[in-house]
Design a protein around this motif. Structure first.
Motif, short mmCIF file in Angstrom:
data_model
loop_
_atom_site.label_atom_id
_atom_site.label_comp_id
_atom_site.label_asym_id
_atom_site.label_seq_id
_atom_site.Cartn_x
_atom_site.Cartn_y
_atom_site.Cartn_z
N ALA A 118 0.76 -1.13 -0.06
CA ALA A 118 -0.01 -0.06 -0.13
C ALA A 118 0.87 1.12 -0.08
CB ALA A 118 -0.91 0.05 1.15
N ARG A 119 2.02 1.23 0.62
CA ARG A 119 3.09 2.30 0.81
C ARG A 119 4.22 1.60 1.31
NH1 ARG A 119 0.48 5.89 5.65
NH2 ARG A 119 0.96 4.59 7.33
N ILE A 120 5.17 2.45 1.16
CA ILE A 120 6.53 1.81 1.87
C ILE A 120 7.21 2.92 2.67
CG2 ILE A 120 7.01 0.31 -0.20
CD1 ILE A 120 9.66 2.13 -0.64
N ASP A 121 8.28 2.54 3.60
CA ASP A 121 9.18 3.56 4.25
C ASP A 121 10.30 3.09 3.98
OD1 ASP A 121 7.01 4.79 5.91
OD2 ASP A 121 6.89 3.23 7.21
N VAL A 122 11.21 4.25 3.74
CA VAL A 122 12.53 3.98 3.53
C VAL A 122 13.54 4.51 4.61
CG1 VAL A 122 14.69 4.56 1.95
CG2 VAL A 122 12.31 3.93 1.22
N GLY A 123 14.59 3.94 5.21
CA GLY A 123 15.23 4.35 6.21
C GLY A 123 16.71 3.61 6.12
N THR A 124 17.32 3.80 7.41
CA THR A 124 18.79 3.73 7.47
C THR A 124 18.75 2.53 8.31
OG1 THR A 124 19.43 5.87 7.16
CG2 THR A 124 21.03 4.47 7.97
N ALA A 125 19.42 1.20 8.00
CA ALA A 125 19.66 0.16 8.84
C ALA A 125 20.77 0.37 9.74
CB ALA A 125 19.75 -1.03 7.79
N GLU A 126 20.79 -0.55 10.62
CA GLU A 126 21.88 -0.60 11.73
C GLU A 126 23.05 -0.51 10.96
OE1 GLU A 126 21.68 -3.55 14.88
OE2 GLU A 126 19.40 -3.03 15.26
N SER A 127 23.38 -1.38 9.89
CA SER A 127 24.53 -1.53 9.12
C SER A 127 24.94 -0.05 8.26
CB SER A 127 24.52 -2.48 7.99
OG SER A 127 23.44 -2.11 7.04
N GLY A 128 23.98 1.08 8.61
CA GLY A 128 24.19 2.35 7.62
C GLY A 128 23.80 2.13 6.13
N GLU A 129 23.05 1.17 5.77
CA GLU A 129 22.51 1.09 4.47
C GLU A 129 21.13 1.86 4.07
OE1 GLU A 129 22.95 -3.12 3.60
OE2 GLU A 129 24.69 -2.82 2.37
N THR A 130 20.93 2.47 3.26
CA THR A 130 19.56 2.86 2.83
C THR A 130 18.66 1.94 2.57
OG1 THR A 130 20.62 5.14 2.42
CG2 THR A 130 18.45 4.57 1.74
N ARG A 131 17.78 1.48 3.22
CA ARG A 131 16.91 0.21 2.75
C ARG A 131 15.30 0.36 2.91
NH1 ARG A 131 19.22 -5.26 5.64
NH2 ARG A 131 21.18 -4.64 5.11
N CYS A 132 14.75 -0.55 2.28
CA CYS A 132 13.38 -0.32 2.21
C CYS A 132 12.84 -1.13 3.65
CB CYS A 132 12.71 -1.09 1.21
SG CYS A 132 10.80 -1.52 1.21
N LEU A 133 12.14 -0.58 4.47
CA LEU A 133 11.68 -0.88 5.57
C LEU A 133 10.63 -1.63 5.74
CD1 LEU A 133 12.70 2.22 7.92
CD2 LEU A 133 14.24 0.16 7.36
N THR A 134 9.71 -1.64 4.60
CA THR A 134 8.79 -2.47 4.39
C THR A 134 8.92 -3.76 3.94
OG1 THR A 134 7.51 -0.31 3.79
CG2 THR A 134 6.44 -2.12 3.40
N TYR A 135 10.11 -4.22 3.42
CA TYR A 135 10.48 -5.40 2.93
C TYR A 135 10.00 -6.21 3.80
CZ TYR A 135 13.46 -9.37 1.85
OH TYR A 135 13.90 -10.65 1.73
N SER A 136 9.57 -7.47 3.27
CA SER A 136 9.10 -8.68 4.35
C SER A 136 9.20 -9.84 3.23
CB SER A 136 7.57 -8.59 4.54
OG SER A 136 7.40 -9.75 5.44
N ALA A 137 10.05 -10.83 3.78
CA ALA A 137 10.66 -11.95 2.90
C ALA A 137 9.31 -13.05 2.66
CB ALA A 137 11.54 -12.92 3.78
N ALA A 138 9.08 -13.23 1.50
CA ALA A 138 7.91 -14.35 1.23
C ALA A 138 8.17 -15.64 1.69
CB ALA A 138 8.13 -14.40 -0.40
#
Length: 99
Positions: free
Chosen positions: A79-99
């Motif tokens: 429906a929508r996503i959030d993007v943020g910084t992971a603990e590793s410092g990488e820019t990530r899709c925070l809405t990602y969910s493994a199938a």
């Protein structure tokens, strides 16, 4: 002027500081790419000084994370996503969910 397909998944929020497309936690890239060679990160991140005014709300143009439950044929269907910084410092899709 570029147009954006309004059926694309909107970016609800981006908390990544230092990205030229981030203005007050709102992504204004017309369309971002999530993932790069299987890694979960925003491949559109651009760390240069902003030289333009925000003109649109950001959307997910492509998602390369084939193992995400929201991915169907390289298109994000969340429906929508959030993007943020992971603990590793990488820019990530925070809405990602493994199938």
């Amino acid at each position: 002027m570029a147009t954006v397909n309004l059926d694309l998944t909107p970016i609800h929020q981006c908390s990544v500081e230092g990205c030229t497309f981030n203005a007050s936690t709102a992504c204004h890239a017309p369309a971002i790419t999530v993932g790069d060679h299987g890694a979960n990160h925003c491949a559109t991140f651009l760390g240069i000084p902003t030289k333009h005014k925000p003109t649109t709300d950001g959307h997910v143009g492509a998602c390369q994370l084939g193992d995400c439950v929201h991915n169907d044929d390289l298109t994000c269907h969340a429906a929508r996503i959030d993007v943020g910084t992971a603990e590793s410092g990488e820019t990530r899709c925070l809405t990602y969910s493994a199938a």
